[in-house]
Design an enzyme around this catalytic site. Structure first.
Site, PDB file in Angstrom:
ATOM      1  N   ASP A 263     -62.068  94.650  44.291  1.00  0.00           N
ATOM      2  CA  ASP A 263     -63.176  95.354  45.218  1.00  0.00           C
ATOM      3  C   ASP A 263     -63.173  96.555  44.603  1.00  0.00           C
ATOM      4  O   ASP A 263     -64.369  97.295  44.176  1.00  0.00           O
ATOM      5  CB  ASP A 263     -62.951  95.283  46.698  1.00  0.00           C
ATOM      6  CG  ASP A 263     -61.159  95.892  46.768  1.00  0.00           C
ATOM      7  OD1 ASP A 263     -60.449  95.696  46.032  1.00  0.00           O
ATOM      8  OD2 ASP A 263     -60.911  96.697  47.744  1.00  0.00           O
TER       9      ASP A 263
ATOM     10  N   ARG B 164     -62.249  97.987  41.378  1.00  0.00           N
ATOM     11  CA  ARG B 164     -62.583  97.425  40.311  1.00  0.00           C
ATOM     12  C   ARG B 164     -64.457  97.625  40.038  1.00  0.00           C
ATOM     13  O   ARG B 164     -65.393  97.985  39.499  1.00  0.00           O
ATOM     14  CB  ARG B 164     -62.753  95.636  39.230  1.00  0.00           C
ATOM     15  CG  ARG B 164     -62.555  96.062  37.656  1.00  0.00           C
ATOM     16  CD  ARG B 164     -62.564  94.840  37.035  1.00  0.00           C
ATOM     17  NE  ARG B 164     -61.339  94.241  37.098  1.00  0.00           N
ATOM     18  CZ  ARG B 164     -60.047  95.002  36.599  1.00  0.00           C
ATOM     19  NH1 ARG B 164     -60.888  95.277  34.864  1.00  0.00           N
ATOM     20  NH2 ARG B 164     -59.270  94.737  36.156  1.00  0.00           N
TER      21      ARG B 164
ATOM     22  N   GLY C 289     -53.284  88.820  24.868  1.00  0.00           N
ATOM     23  CA  GLY C 289     -51.893  87.938  23.804  1.00  0.00           C
ATOM     24  C   GLY C 289     -50.956  89.050  23.629  1.00  0.00           C
ATOM     25  O   GLY C 289     -49.800  89.202  23.316  1.00  0.00           O
TER      26      GLY C 289
ATOM     27  N   GLU D  26     -46.264 101.128  36.277  1.00  0.00           N
ATOM     28  CA  GLU D  26     -47.009 102.515  35.723  1.00  0.00           C
ATOM     29  C   GLU D  26     -47.024 103.609  36.651  1.00  0.00           C
ATOM     30  O   GLU D  26     -47.202 104.514  36.047  1.00  0.00           O
ATOM     31  CB  GLU D  26     -49.087 101.943  36.458  1.00  0.00           C
ATOM     32  CG  GLU D  26     -49.281 101.323  35.460  1.00  0.00           C
ATOM     33  CD  GLU D  26     -50.918 100.406  36.091  1.00  0.00           C
ATOM     34  OE1 GLU D  26     -51.372  98.942  35.363  1.00  0.00           O
ATOM     35  OE2 GLU D  26     -51.372 101.267  36.586  1.00  0.00           O
TER      36      GLU D  26
END
Length: 389
Positions: free
Chosen positions: A29, A31, A58, A92
């Site tokens: 939501d 994003r 990858g 993060e």
């Protein structure tokens, strides 16, 4: 809000980092709503933002995310109702705080549809998320403590608050303008760079004075000096500091101006543009004279900067010349220490030899960097041997 350029530059100035902004967020939501609008406005202002959708398949995603934080100047953290439930987001956040402390990276918190005190005091969903993580932590209290510390410290920084979940264009404009200002401040702050660019501030300011950006005439400035004296670094810093004051901009490295589409009648006609031609040699003199000659009609307030070792070349293309100053003894000692000891002072027992090295380099930043790096972690006897030759 500053409007975006109607044409893109053909090349960006060399940057020390790959991204302007790293955005930490959680949830589809976010994003598809607030984040998409924020990204659009950042892009229109030529602020390059990284979000996790840019990762290649990858890759080790978490490691890549943490690396992207290091590669950014600013981190925008969007605290939402469910942000703390994501262990990745909390990882993060710890990395962002680390970069703030160790690298002076700027952090801009945004509270999206949540009361800031819920994050600051770990209440509501943030309390629930911590309890959940504690149950799943397998006694990894160090990681949990780091998450809690990062949440509290970052949420107490100066921030923006989105009181409802509908994208607020005024708030987004404020965030973007604030980010622009912070990026502008960082470019000229030698404390932030911490990368050995000693003395760069004064030289950038010298050139900016010659540019007279407040005037509406068209000016050509030449940055002249020996190899390794810092011409490209000065030009890069100026580009990063003032690019957003122009409708178009172009940084051309290694003296190859024929590859810049900005320098055409259609692209540049009556527009205020910034052109930097870096490391120009006599081989490209004809090209430069052609490109910045009378056939190109550029707008009032435009600035052209040319860097070269060739003073006569700079005279020939009509620039006002700035001679890059060598580093003085204090600056030279600081730069040499940065590379020889990875700190801003000389170890006492190495002082005499350091003075000898500085005299040898004669105020040239590149020579000081190379010499200092070659002596790093060498013994006193190895120093004496190298400086004897």
């Amino acid at each position: 809000m500053a409007s975006s350029s109607s044409f893109s530059s053909c090349a960006l100035a060399p940057r020390l980092k790959k991204h302007d902004v790293f955005i930490s967020f959680y949830g589809k939501d976010i994003r598809e709503g607030f984040l998409s609008h924020l990204q659009k406005e950042l892009k229109q202002n030529q602020i390059y933002a990284f979000v996790d959708e840019n990762l290649e398949r990858g890759e080790d995603i978490l490691s890549s995310l943490l690396a992207k934080i290091e590669e950014s100047y600013v981190s925008i953290v969007i605290f939402s109702e469910n942000y703390a439930y994501s262990s990745w987001c909390l990882d993060e956040l710890v990395k962002i705080l680390e970069c703030n402390i160790e690298r002076k990276q700027i952090i801009i918190p945004v509270f999206y549809g949540i009361n800031p005190t819920h994050v600051q005091e770990l209440e509501g969903s943030y309390c629930d998320a911590i309890v959940k993580h504690k149950k799943e932590s397998n006694n990894n209290s160090n990681k949990l403590d780091a998450w809690i510390s990062a949440l509290k410290k970052i949420s107490n920084l100066s921030s923006f608050v989105a009181e409802n979940i509908k994208p607020d264009s005024k708030l987004i404009e404020q965030i973007v303008n604030h980010t622009l200002k912070k990026l502008d401040d960082l470019v000229i702050s030698s404390d932030y760079w911490n990368d050995g660019l000693v003395g760069i501030n004064s030289r950038v300011k010298d050139v900016e004075e010659l540019l007279c950006l407040e005037l509406v005439d068209v000016r050509r400035i030449g940055i002249w000096g020996m190899g390794g004296i810092g011409k490209t670094t000065i030009a890069s810093k100026i580009f990063e500091r003032i690019w957003n004051q122009f409708q178009g901009r172009c940084f051309i490295a290694n003296g190859y101006p024929l590859f810049c589409p900005l320098l055409s009648r259609e692209s540049s006609h009556n527009k205020k543009i910034l052109i930097i031609l870096d490391d120009v040699s006599d081989v490209t003199l004809v090209s430069i004279d052609f490109l910045i000659g009378k056939h190109v009609v550029i707008g009032s307030g435009s600035r052209i900067i040319v860097t070269s070792r060739d003073k006569q070349l700079l005279k020939n293309v009509g620039t006002e010349i700035y001679k890059v100053k060598k580093l003085n003894d204090h600056e030279a000692l600081e730069l040499f220490s940065f590379h020889a000891f990875k700190q801003n002072f000389v170890k006492k027992e190495f002082m005499k030899l350091s003075r000898k090295a500085i005299d040898y380099a004669s105020g040239n930043p590149l020579a000081l960097k190379v010499l200092g790096s070659n002596l790093f972690e060498k013994t006193l006897e190895e120093w004496e041997d190298k400086l004897r030759n």
